[in-house]
Design a protein around this motif. Sequence first.
Motif, PDB file in Angstrom:
ATOM      1  N   SER A  94       0.744  -1.361   0.093  1.00 35.58           N
ATOM      2  CA  SER A  94      -0.014  -0.025  -0.058  1.00 35.58           C
ATOM      3  C   SER A  94       0.854   1.111  -0.081  1.00 35.58           C
ATOM      4  O   SER A  94       2.089   1.224   0.425  1.00 35.58           O
ATOM      5  CB  SER A  94      -0.968   0.194   1.282  1.00 35.58           C
ATOM      6  OG  SER A  94      -1.951  -1.056   1.105  1.00 35.58           O
ATOM      7  N   ASP A  95       0.287   2.299  -0.580  1.00 31.66           N
ATOM      8  CA  ASP A  95       0.797   3.667  -0.639  1.00 31.66           C
ATOM      9  C   ASP A  95       0.210   4.562   0.386  1.00 31.66           C
ATOM     10  O   ASP A  95      -0.876   5.295   0.104  1.00 31.66           O
ATOM     11  CB  ASP A  95       0.918   4.241  -1.947  1.00 31.66           C
ATOM     12  CG  ASP A  95       1.663   3.313  -3.032  1.00 31.66           C
ATOM     13  OD1 ASP A  95       2.516   2.765  -2.528  1.00 31.66           O
ATOM     14  OD2 ASP A  95       1.158   3.062  -3.970  1.00 31.66           O
TER      15      ASP A  95
ATOM     16  N   VAL B 161       2.292  11.122   1.217  1.00 31.39           N
ATOM     17  CA  VAL B 161       2.016   9.593   0.835  1.00 31.39           C
ATOM     18  C   VAL B 161       3.497   8.717   0.889  1.00 31.39           C
ATOM     19  O   VAL B 161       4.450   9.353   0.351  1.00 31.39           O
ATOM     20  CB  VAL B 161       1.679   9.543  -0.833  1.00 31.39           C
ATOM     21  CG1 VAL B 161       1.452   7.952  -1.118  1.00 31.39           C
ATOM     22  CG2 VAL B 161       0.047  10.200  -0.869  1.00 31.39           C
TER      23      VAL B 161
ATOM     24  N   ASP C 252       5.212   5.596  -0.120  1.00 37.38           N
ATOM     25  CA  ASP C 252       5.070   4.712  -1.405  1.00 37.38           C
ATOM     26  C   ASP C 252       5.699   3.225  -0.522  1.00 37.38           C
ATOM     27  O   ASP C 252       6.631   3.001   0.083  1.00 37.38           O
ATOM     28  CB  ASP C 252       6.048   4.878  -2.438  1.00 37.38           C
ATOM     29  CG  ASP C 252       5.444   5.938  -3.426  1.00 37.38           C
ATOM     30  OD1 ASP C 252       4.212   6.281  -3.184  1.00 37.38           O
ATOM     31  OD2 ASP C 252       6.258   6.528  -4.028  1.00 37.38           O
ATOM     32  N   ASN C 253       4.922   2.250  -1.053  1.00 34.42           N
ATOM     33  CA  ASN C 253       5.044   0.658  -0.681  1.00 34.42           C
ATOM     34  C   ASN C 253       5.474   0.367   0.672  1.00 34.42           C
ATOM     35  O   ASN C 253       6.757  -0.153   0.802  1.00 34.42           O
ATOM     36  CB  ASN C 253       6.306   0.322  -1.648  1.00 34.42           C
ATOM     37  CG  ASN C 253       5.709   0.440  -3.162  1.00 34.42           C
ATOM     38  OD1 ASN C 253       4.611  -0.242  -3.403  1.00 34.42           O
ATOM     39  ND2 ASN C 253       6.573   0.719  -4.135  1.00 34.42           N
TER      40      ASN C 253
ATOM     41  N   ASP D  28      -5.122   4.141   1.029  1.00 33.44           N
ATOM     42  CA  ASP D  28      -3.909   3.714   0.065  1.00 33.44           C
ATOM     43  C   ASP D  28      -4.107   4.553  -1.110  1.00 33.44           C
ATOM     44  O   ASP D  28      -5.255   4.303  -1.655  1.00 33.44           O
ATOM     45  CB  ASP D  28      -4.239   2.005  -0.162  1.00 33.44           C
ATOM     46  CG  ASP D  28      -3.288   1.678  -1.246  1.00 33.44           C
ATOM     47  OD1 ASP D  28      -2.188   2.281  -1.439  1.00 33.44           O
ATOM     48  OD2 ASP D  28      -3.602   0.596  -2.158  1.00 33.44           O
TER      49      ASP D  28
END
Length: 129
Positions: free
Chosen positions: A37-38, A61, A63-64, A92
């Motif tokens: 998820s981000d 946000v 990332d990953n 996400d």
Amino acid sequence: MASVYEFDPLTGNIPATKVEITVSCRNLLDRDTFSKSDPLCVLYTQGVETKQWREFGRTEVIDNTLNPDFVRKYILDYFFEEKQSLRFDLYDVDSKSPDLSKHDFLGQMFCTLGEIVGSPASRLEKPLG
């Protein structure tokens, strides 16, 4: 925390102090197929009289990751005599759109600012609902 202000009867200023909130999450749901998820965290505050939730701010946000430590902080005025309800919504992020309905909802957490300030070391941990 910052300094406490004295009540000024001429201006009606209520004693308050600045509180800085940092958000971290652990073991978030993974809503992405080929990556993690981000996550993005959105803070809402509730009006004292209207009880309406208003967006206060958003983190960046990340990332990953399912274990984000967000860098962007929320700075709120803490009023000692007032119940200040907070809601943290996690998403996400799937696109560049600022519209939250375009992203996957991961969960939310409710608390009061007083709960955070009154917690040991001012650190509050709660599960997402």
